[in-house]
Design a protein around this motif. Structure first.
Motif, PDB file in Angstrom:
ATOM      1  N   TRP A  37       0.837  -1.214   0.000  1.00 13.22           N
ATOM      2  CA  TRP A  37       0.000   0.000   0.000  1.00 13.22           C
ATOM      3  C   TRP A  37       0.865   1.256   0.000  1.00 13.22           C
ATOM      4  O   TRP A  37       0.504   2.260  -0.614  1.00 13.22           O
ATOM      5  CB  TRP A  37      -0.941   0.001   1.208  1.00 13.22           C
ATOM      6  CG  TRP A  37      -2.138  -0.869   0.996  1.00 13.22           C
ATOM      7  CD1 TRP A  37      -2.286  -2.165   1.381  1.00 13.22           C
ATOM      8  CD2 TRP A  37      -3.350  -0.509   0.326  1.00 13.22           C
ATOM      9  NE1 TRP A  37      -3.520  -2.627   0.995  1.00 13.22           N
ATOM     10  CE2 TRP A  37      -4.194  -1.643   0.354  1.00 13.22           C
ATOM     11  CE3 TRP A  37      -3.800   0.649  -0.289  1.00 13.22           C
ATOM     12  CZ2 TRP A  37      -5.466  -1.636  -0.220  1.00 13.22           C
ATOM     13  CZ3 TRP A  37      -5.070   0.648  -0.855  1.00 13.22           C
ATOM     14  CH2 TRP A  37      -5.881  -0.476  -0.815  1.00 13.22           C
ATOM     15  N   LEU A  38       1.979   1.208   0.712  1.00 13.38           N
ATOM     16  CA  LEU A  38       2.857   2.382   0.727  1.00 13.38           C
ATOM     17  C   LEU A  38       3.443   2.608  -0.666  1.00 13.38           C
ATOM     18  O   LEU A  38       3.480   3.750  -1.153  1.00 13.38           O
ATOM     19  CB  LEU A  38       3.985   2.187   1.764  1.00 13.38           C
ATOM     20  CG  LEU A  38       5.017   3.301   1.846  1.00 13.38           C
ATOM     21  CD1 LEU A  38       4.371   4.658   2.139  1.00 13.38           C
ATOM     22  CD2 LEU A  38       6.064   2.992   2.922  1.00 13.38           C
TER      23      LEU A  38
ATOM     24  N   GLN B 272       2.119   1.722  -3.387  1.00 10.81           N
ATOM     25  CA  GLN B 272       1.002   2.180  -4.221  1.00 10.81           C
ATOM     26  C   GLN B 272       0.695   3.650  -3.965  1.00 10.81           C
ATOM     27  O   GLN B 272       0.396   4.402  -4.885  1.00 10.81           O
ATOM     28  CB  GLN B 272      -0.222   1.326  -3.900  1.00 10.81           C
ATOM     29  CG  GLN B 272      -1.232   1.275  -5.017  1.00 10.81           C
ATOM     30  CD  GLN B 272      -2.360   0.309  -4.688  1.00 10.81           C
ATOM     31  OE1 GLN B 272      -2.120  -0.760  -4.135  1.00 10.81           O
ATOM     32  NE2 GLN B 272      -3.563   0.687  -5.014  1.00 10.81           N
ATOM     33  N   ARG B 273       0.801   4.054  -2.717  1.00  6.13           N
ATOM     34  CA  ARG B 273       0.569   5.466  -2.382  1.00  6.13           C
ATOM     35  C   ARG B 273       1.602   6.349  -3.077  1.00  6.13           C
ATOM     36  O   ARG B 273       1.289   7.418  -3.593  1.00  6.13           O
ATOM     37  CB  ARG B 273       0.658   5.647  -0.856  1.00  6.13           C
ATOM     38  CG  ARG B 273       0.323   7.046  -0.363  1.00  6.13           C
ATOM     39  CD  ARG B 273       1.553   7.903  -0.202  1.00  6.13           C
ATOM     40  NE  ARG B 273       1.208   9.286   0.074  1.00  6.13           N
ATOM     41  CZ  ARG B 273       2.019  10.305  -0.132  1.00  6.13           C
ATOM     42  NH1 ARG B 273       3.223  10.119  -0.634  1.00  6.13           N
ATOM     43  NH2 ARG B 273       1.644  11.528   0.141  1.00  6.13           N
TER      44      ARG B 273
ATOM     45  N   LEU C  57       0.774   6.509  -6.671  1.00  3.96           N
ATOM     46  CA  LEU C  57      -0.442   7.322  -6.842  1.00  3.96           C
ATOM     47  C   LEU C  57      -0.090   8.811  -6.816  1.00  3.96           C
ATOM     48  O   LEU C  57      -0.609   9.603  -7.609  1.00  3.96           O
ATOM     49  CB  LEU C  57      -1.455   7.008  -5.735  1.00  3.96           C
ATOM     50  CG  LEU C  57      -2.760   7.810  -5.782  1.00  3.96           C
ATOM     51  CD1 LEU C  57      -3.649   7.333  -6.924  1.00  3.96           C
ATOM     52  CD2 LEU C  57      -3.531   7.685  -4.465  1.00  3.96           C
ATOM     53  N   ARG C  58       0.799   9.174  -5.916  1.00  6.04           N
ATOM     54  CA  ARG C  58       1.231  10.571  -5.820  1.00  6.04           C
ATOM     55  C   ARG C  58       1.868  11.021  -7.139  1.00  6.04           C
ATOM     56  O   ARG C  58       1.567  12.105  -7.640  1.00  6.04           O
ATOM     57  CB  ARG C  58       2.231  10.727  -4.672  1.00  6.04           C
ATOM     58  CG  ARG C  58       2.811  12.117  -4.520  1.00  6.04           C
ATOM     59  CD  ARG C  58       3.823  12.154  -3.379  1.00  6.04           C
ATOM     60  NE  ARG C  58       4.562  13.407  -3.382  1.00  6.04           N
ATOM     61  CZ  ARG C  58       5.639  13.628  -4.107  1.00  6.04           C
ATOM     62  NH1 ARG C  58       6.103  12.705  -4.917  1.00  6.04           N
ATOM     63  NH2 ARG C  58       6.261  14.794  -4.049  1.00  6.04           N
TER      64      ARG C  58
END
Lengths: 248, 276
Positions: free
Chosen positions: B31-32, B34-35, B38-39
């Motif tokens: 998830w990190l 992916q974050r 995403l940014r």
């Protein structure tokens, strides 16, 4: 009512906690504290008393100088212990690039949730905290009250067993404070252990089953509000606070 | 909002107790990462488009406009000669800037606490953040390569060397950006390293010329520039030739990437500058 009785261990046990910051400041020294599972526990003290240091130690946000931190019997260095804690910090610290929904989903992900579970839970939290109309709005575009609600929703997203609220109602208006109290009370009624720090004495008296008074990194007293009043011969918690702080 | 409109928390609705599954941190790391990607995607005009256009302008101005007036470098046409260096330059600058800014911003606005308090191992946090810089570098490198193929017909001589060079360069600069982002006290600190250290080294790293053509001592001095080896490795991967051995170039890049990564890892493990 659901009670967190799964563990016979206290929700939080601090043993000999000492934190000396790099500039030499001794924030807490040999600090012991136990918070029973399922309790609503208040931590009261003036600015600089060491409340935030204690919370930061529990949440892996500072380098502890000495001592032990156990969450439901697990050392805080374990991933399991960290997954059991939900933290709403005093300052609004929301990821500026994420929308309300993404904030919740990514937090859930960091704490071990899969996508489907996180998405489902996020939608529930959006409804519970009345953020539906702001679901796709990024944090910087929310109002102060909405940010505060999102902060609390984020702390609860991964269903923590121990929720730590560091002055959750600091700087919020009366209506929102009442609203947050309802959320917190409900959470406690469902069995979650809550550790609350606050400057508002009436808040501690209203919400907490047990209160610890700290100053200069030392525990001065801990008891129920009634017990503290009796011990200090005071009529209200404000008097207790004044007398306790004057003793130091 | 009125108090009587406060809605029930989901726990009450479902009556469910908190889950008690075993936590490994793998989910959090994904998830990190992916974050971070995403940014990059959300800010694509700044993070990808701007550096691609900037590098393309170099290809257009130096390669296509002046290329006819500049003689070939060895057997390679000038417009193709500058492509590997420009791709390397754009990728490493982006990987560095990405991680320096994402970490510094997360620190200064304190939302990094959400990650530091989460059940993830420090090594998982390091990987999660480094992935963001690598992702951004790959987007830029891929876009530039596609554009350069169309504009200059640059060949693809050694794909394996190109892939290895790309990975090492991106890990090196994403990790270095992470380190700078953790140490930085202000935005100036992060931009200073990018603009005053990395950019000049990239310009004098043999992007626009062969260092073999330089007079002494400039040729020898160029060999102390780490980015020179990355440009050479990239050039070998695309054009099949370089001023130094590909093994030396890869060795130097790896010798820098490994300690940079370990440095970033140590910062997450120790909490130095991340935790009070």
């Amino acid at each position: 009512m659901y009670r967190d009785t799964e563990s016979s261990q206290p929700a939080l046990a601090l043993r000999g906690l000492t934190k000396r910051y790099d500039d030499g400041t001794l924030a807490v020294e040999n600090f012991d504290l136990e918070v029973p599972a399922g309790a609503f526990f208040g931590l009261l003290g003036p600015n600089g008393a060491g409340k935030t240091t204690v919370i930061s130690a529990v949440c892996n946000l500072i380098r502890v100088t000495a001592g032990e931190v156990l969450v439901f019997g697990e050392p805080i260095t374990s991933l399991q212990a960290r997954s059991w804690i939900g933290l709403a910090e005093q300052d609004i610290n929301l990821d500026r690039f994420l929308s309300v929904r993404e904030t919740l989903i990514y937090h859930g992900g960091y704490f071990g949730m899969g996508r489907e579970e996180a998405e489902q839970r996020a939608e529930q939290m959006i409804d519970a905290f009345n953020l539906r109309s702001k679901r796709d709005v990024v944090a910087p575009k929310l109002s102060g009250g909405q940010r505060r609600r999102l902060l609390l929703a984020r702390a609860l997203m991964h269903r923590p067993r121990l929720v730590i609220l560091d002055e959750p109602t600091a700087g919020v208006d009366y209506e929102l404070r009442q609203e947050l109290w309802l959320y917190i009370r409900q959470l406690h009624a469902e069995g979650t252990t809550i550790l609350l720090t606050t400057h508002y004495l009436e808040e501690a008296e209203e919400l907490c089953e047990e209160i610890a008074l700290i100053r200069d990194g030392k525990l001065l007293a801990r008891d129920s509000a009634d017990g503290l009043r009796e011990h200090y011969g005071a009529t209200n918690l404000a008097d207790v606070y004044v007398k306790a702080m004057a003793e130091v | 909002m009125k108090i009587d409109r406060v809605r029930c928390l989901p726990e009450r609705r479902s009556g469910c107790a908190p889950p008690r599954g075993q936590i490994t941190g793998a989910q959090g790391m994904r998830w990190l990462a992916q974050r971070e990607t995403l940014r990059v995607s959300k800010l694509w005009t700044q993070t990808v488009l701007a550096p691609v256009i900037s590098a393309l302008l170099f290809i257009l101005v130096f390669g296509l406009s002046l290329g006819d007036r500049v003689r070939n470098v060895g057997t390679v046409e000038y417009d193709q000669f500058i492509v590997p260096g420009l791709i390397a330059m754009a990728m490493v600058q982006a990987a560095f800037a990405n991680n320096a800014s994402t970490i510094f911003q997360a620190r200064s606005e304190r939302y990094i606490n959400d990650i530091l308090s989460s059940p993830m191992h420090p090594w998982q946090m390091t990987i999660g953040f480094v992935v963001g810089g690598v992702f951004r570098g790959l987007l830029i490198g891929g876009s530039l390569l596609a554009a350069a193929l169309l504009l200059t017909g640059v060949p693809f001589e050694n794909p394996a060397a190109l892939a290895l060079t790309t990975v090492l360069c991106l890990v090196l600069f994403a990790a270095f950006g992470t380190v700078v982002g953790i140490y930085a006290e202000s935005w100036d600190n992060t931009t200073f390293i990018g603009n005053i250290v990395i950019l000049p080294l990239a310009f004098v790293g043999g992007t626009f010329y062969s260092v073999a053509l330089l007079p002494s001592p400039w040729e020898e001095l160029s060999h102390f520039n780490p980015i020179f080896y990355m440009v050479q490795a990239m050039r070998f991967g695309l054009l099949g030739e370089s001023d130094v051995s590909i093994w030396l170039s890869l060795g130097v890049t790896a010798a820098l990437a490994i300690p940079a990564y370990l440095w970033a890892q140590w910062l997450f493990s120790s909490g130095h500058k991340l935790k009070a």
